[in-house]
Design a protein around this motif. Structure first.
Motif, PDB file in Angstrom:
ATOM      1  N   UNK A 272       0.683  -1.013  -0.281  1.00  0.00           N
ATOM      2  CA  UNK A 272       0.288  -0.036   0.061  1.00  0.00           C
ATOM      3  C   UNK A 272       0.942   1.316  -0.086  1.00  0.00           C
ATOM      4  N   UNK A 273       1.900   1.305   0.615  1.00  0.00           N
ATOM      5  CA  UNK A 273       2.851   2.735   0.947  1.00  0.00           C
ATOM      6  C   UNK A 273       3.318   2.597  -0.207  1.00  0.00           C
ATOM      7  N   UNK A 274       3.982   1.206  -0.933  1.00  0.00           N
ATOM      8  CA  UNK A 274       4.655   1.580  -2.226  1.00  0.00           C
ATOM      9  C   UNK A 274       3.777   2.304  -3.069  1.00  0.00           C
ATOM     10  N   UNK A 275       2.741   1.524  -3.644  1.00  0.00           N
ATOM     11  CA  UNK A 275       1.732   2.338  -3.960  1.00  0.00           C
ATOM     12  C   UNK A 275       1.752   3.854  -3.886  1.00  0.00           C
ATOM     13  N   UNK A 276       1.053   4.300  -2.612  1.00  0.00           N
ATOM     14  CA  UNK A 276       0.650   5.702  -2.668  1.00  0.00           C
ATOM     15  C   UNK A 276       2.325   6.491  -2.765  1.00  0.00           C
ATOM     16  N   UNK A 277       2.731   5.970  -2.421  1.00  0.00           N
ATOM     17  CA  UNK A 277       4.445   7.046  -3.046  1.00  0.00           C
ATOM     18  C   UNK A 277       4.510   6.676  -4.408  1.00  0.00           C
TER      19      UNK A 277
ATOM     20  N   UNK B  60      10.502  -0.577  14.147  1.00  0.00           N
ATOM     21  CA  UNK B  60      11.350  -1.180  12.212  1.00  0.00           C
ATOM     22  C   UNK B  60      10.317  -1.763  11.348  1.00  0.00           C
ATOM     23  N   UNK B  61       9.364  -1.888  11.763  1.00  0.00           N
ATOM     24  CA  UNK B  61       7.972  -1.564  10.260  1.00  0.00           C
ATOM     25  C   UNK B  61       7.435  -0.366  10.469  1.00  0.00           C
ATOM     26  N   UNK B  62       7.776   0.952  10.504  1.00  0.00           N
ATOM     27  CA  UNK B  62       7.306   2.175  10.102  1.00  0.00           C
ATOM     28  C   UNK B  62       8.678   2.449  10.004  1.00  0.00           C
ATOM     29  N   UNK B  63      10.330   1.853   9.961  1.00  0.00           N
ATOM     30  CA  UNK B  63      11.946   2.059   9.430  1.00  0.00           C
ATOM     31  C   UNK B  63      10.697   1.408   7.709  1.00  0.00           C
ATOM     32  N   UNK B  64      10.821   0.244   7.940  1.00  0.00           N
ATOM     33  CA  UNK B  64      10.569  -0.311   6.637  1.00  0.00           C
ATOM     34  C   UNK B  64      10.258   0.542   5.582  1.00  0.00           C
ATOM     35  N   UNK B  65       8.319   1.125   5.682  1.00  0.00           N
ATOM     36  CA  UNK B  65       7.474   2.108   5.587  1.00  0.00           C
ATOM     37  C   UNK B  65       8.108   2.715   4.512  1.00  0.00           C
ATOM     38  N   UNK B  66       8.776   3.945   5.587  1.00  0.00           N
ATOM     39  CA  UNK B  66       9.794   5.306   5.443  1.00  0.00           C
ATOM     40  C   UNK B  66      10.804   4.414   4.397  1.00  0.00           C
ATOM     41  N   UNK B  67      11.243   3.666   4.620  1.00  0.00           N
ATOM     42  CA  UNK B  67      12.651   3.622   3.306  1.00  0.00           C
ATOM     43  C   UNK B  67      11.664   2.625   1.541  1.00  0.00           C
ATOM     44  N   UNK B  68      10.011   2.423   2.316  1.00  0.00           N
ATOM     45  CA  UNK B  68       9.839   1.828   0.747  1.00  0.00           C
ATOM     46  C   UNK B  68       9.283   3.056  -0.236  1.00  0.00           C
ATOM     47  N   UNK B  69       9.089   3.923   0.748  1.00  0.00           N
ATOM     48  CA  UNK B  69       8.163   5.801   0.668  1.00  0.00           C
ATOM     49  C   UNK B  69       9.515   6.222   0.105  1.00  0.00           C
ATOM     50  N   UNK B  70      10.128   6.169   0.381  1.00  0.00           N
ATOM     51  CA  UNK B  70      11.513   7.117  -0.016  1.00  0.00           C
ATOM     52  C   UNK B  70      12.081   6.648  -0.857  1.00  0.00           C
ATOM     53  N   UNK B  71      12.275   5.060  -1.603  1.00  0.00           N
ATOM     54  CA  UNK B  71      12.626   4.543  -2.582  1.00  0.00           C
ATOM     55  C   UNK B  71      11.501   5.085  -3.659  1.00  0.00           C
ATOM     56  N   UNK B  72      10.199   5.413  -3.515  1.00  0.00           N
ATOM     57  CA  UNK B  72       9.014   5.266  -4.916  1.00  0.00           C
ATOM     58  C   UNK B  72       9.388   6.651  -5.299  1.00  0.00           C
ATOM     59  N   UNK B  73       9.185   7.348  -4.202  1.00  0.00           N
ATOM     60  CA  UNK B  73       9.458   9.384  -4.211  1.00  0.00           C
ATOM     61  C   UNK B  73      10.389   9.552  -5.333  1.00  0.00           C
ATOM     62  N   UNK B  74      11.557   9.344  -5.585  1.00  0.00           N
ATOM     63  CA  UNK B  74      12.157   9.614  -6.719  1.00  0.00           C
ATOM     64  C   UNK B  74      13.358   8.390  -7.926  1.00  0.00           C
ATOM     65  N   UNK B  75      13.974   7.808  -6.345  1.00  0.00           N
ATOM     66  CA  UNK B  75      15.118   6.511  -7.514  1.00  0.00           C
ATOM     67  C   UNK B  75      13.566   5.346  -8.094  1.00  0.00           C
TER      68      UNK B  75
END
Length: 505
Positions: free
Chosen positions: A335-340, A388-403
């Motif tokens: 869900x986070x992946x698609x959102x970002x 830990x879960x929150x950090x995984x979600x943040x890493x996924x959102x940062x990746x999909x925001x640009x890289x």
């Protein structure tokens, strides 16, 4: 640090006009033909996302199929380490196939065109889905692995052909946003695959083979839509020299003759100082390509080695150590992946490629660093498992925001028409090569290094951030010829253009 700023333009009267970065709504509305063409093309990436997400939750069930097949042949259970290796091979073989498939991108794109090449390679997806469907009936895990290998060939080809086609048919002001739709479709497919793969849906012992074959639906839909979409006008004019066909295709895509004539003139100017195609040797040796090649190399390797794909492929197992319902947390990753990716779509023509890449890389590096700390102390402080879960979600959102989205299409913007297919093949080679290595090595690295494996990902993201800061120009709002001219005519790269400053300040 200011990430998004107002662009300041100097008016002809000598004053300054402060206005926000161009909004998508202010552009000429895309035609139905253009939207249909892009949506038809991104059905390919929907299939890829689906097969990225659907093997995660039912992993244990498919592993049991492997074990059952082995037991029926040899009257003994497969050793645990062999089963782990076979499962890792099953996951990573798709990426290896994509690595091989990427080698054919230039030949197909130059020989058959962008649209026709996508139609040709779509057959690989259909064949792969059929292999995976019959594997259970055949009681053969080899057929399942073969299906994923064939699907990998499709992935390697189409994930370069898609951005190539989208970039060449899109208007300059919407080029990046539309190219991001390829990643949006990939993320949507990943989420659908995660949902369908749940044990409460189709990820069961009885239905997993049918679940793997559902990518036939978008594959066959693409065959119904794409033949009615126009070929890339740039390919027709610059590569084939067919001005009349290019004119007709461009008019269908733009809908207005004045826009068509202006863009056609820009293509002719580009064609005046480029050849129709180049060899791989010329691509490697050409002086004006050296800087773009380095940029593409760094952005793509930084993107892949930042750890995102390890999280996507093995997230369920990562969460199982701390949570009973790990598969539903993995669904949250989707869900986070698609959102970002959708956030990136709306920001791409506002913030620009450079800022989004830099923002993504620096946040991924920070998340990986914090994940190392949290995972190291988790046995002592189990209360931190939610962090830990929150950090995984943040890493996924940062990746999909640009890289995530930008790494797939930036090469198409940095190279001129003859170099673009080879550059996209290079992009595919780097992306899928990184995915393959990571999918194969992450499980043993996790066992060997434990939480410190995330430090490696953090270093990769920081190196990519540093190089992008110093070398990548902003490509937003600039024609292909303007970008190529910068590399042809300058030893160093300017980080601003006529629409204002685009540095990361």
């Amino acid at each position: 640090m200011i990430l998004f700023q107002t662009t300041v333009n100097v008016s002809s009267s000598g004053g300054t006009d402060a206005s926000p970065l161009p909004q998508m709504a202010s552009q000429q509305r895309p035609t139905a033909t253009l939207l249909t063409s892009i949506l038809a093309v991104v059905l390919s990436s929907l299939q890829i996302g689906y097969h990225t997400g659907n093997v995660n939750a039912p992993a244990k069930i498919i592993e049991e199929f492997f074990n059952h097949t082995w037991r029926s042949r040899h009257n003994q259970t497969m050793a645990d380490h062999s089963l782990t290796l076979l499962w890792s091979l099953s996951v990573s073989i798709k990426d290896f196939g994509a690595l091989l498939g990427s080698l054919g991108v230039k030949y197909l794109a130059d020989s058959y065109g962008r649209r026709n090449s996508i139609l040709i390679v779509n057959f690989l997806s259909v064949a792969a889905a059929c292999f995976m469907f019959v594997s259970k009936a055949c009681q053969s895990f080899e057929v399942l692995i073969l299906g994923r290998l064939v699907f990998g060939l499709f992935c390697g080809l189409v994930m370069s052909l898609n951005p190539l086609y989208i970039q060449e048919v899109s208007p300059t002001k919407l080029r990046g946003a539309f190219a991001t739709l390829n990643q949006v479709s990939l993320a949507a497919g990943t989420l659908v695959g995660m949902v369908v793969g749940l044990e409460t849906v189709l990820g069961t012992e009885d239905h997993w083979a049918m679940m793997l074959s559902l990518s036939l639906i978008p594959a066959l839909t693409q065959y119904l839509l794409l033949p009615f979409c126009p070929e890339s006008p740039r390919y027709l004019l610059i590569n084939r020299g067919e001005e009349r066909r290019a004119e007709t295709a461009l008019l269908r895509l733009r809908g207005r003759e004045d826009e068509m004539l202006a863009e056609l003139q820009e293509m002719k100017e580009e064609a005046a100082h480029t050849t129709s195609s180049i060899t791989i040797q010329e691509f490697i040796r050409k002086r004006s390509y050296k800087q773009p090649i380095l940029i593409v190399l760094t952005v793509n390797l930084g993107s892949q080695l930042s750890g995102f794909n390890a999280i996507i492929n093995y997230s369920t197992r990562m969460f199982q150590a701390s949570f009973d319902e790990a598969k539903y947390l993995t669904l949250g990753v989707g869900v986070v992946n698609l959102t970002f990716t959708l956030v990136a779509f709306f920001l791409m023509e506002r913030a620009g490629r450079r800022k989004l890449l830099l923002t993504g890389f620096i946040f991924i590096a920070g998340c990986n660093l914090l994940m190392t700390v949290v995972d190291s102390v988790l046995p002592l402080l189990p209360q931190l498992r939610s962090l830990q879960v929150l950090l995984v979600f943040c890493a996924v959102s940062a990746y999909e925001l640009g890289p995530g989205p930008i790494s797939w299409f930036i090469a198409a913007e940095l190279f001129d028409q003859p170099g673009r297919p080879a550059a996209m093949a290079f992009t595919s080679l780097l992306n899928w090569g990184g995915k393959f290595v990571l999918a194969l090595l992450f499980p043993p690295l996790l066992k060997l290094c434990g939480a410190y494996v995330f430090l490696l990902f953090s270093v990769a993201a920081l190196l990519a951030f540093t190089f992008t800061w110093s070398r990548l120009p902003e490509t937003k709002g600039r024609t292909f010829d303007q970008i190529a001219e910068e590399f042809r005519g300058a030893e160093s790269i300017s980080l601003l253009n006529s629409t204002g400053f685009h540095t990361f300040t």
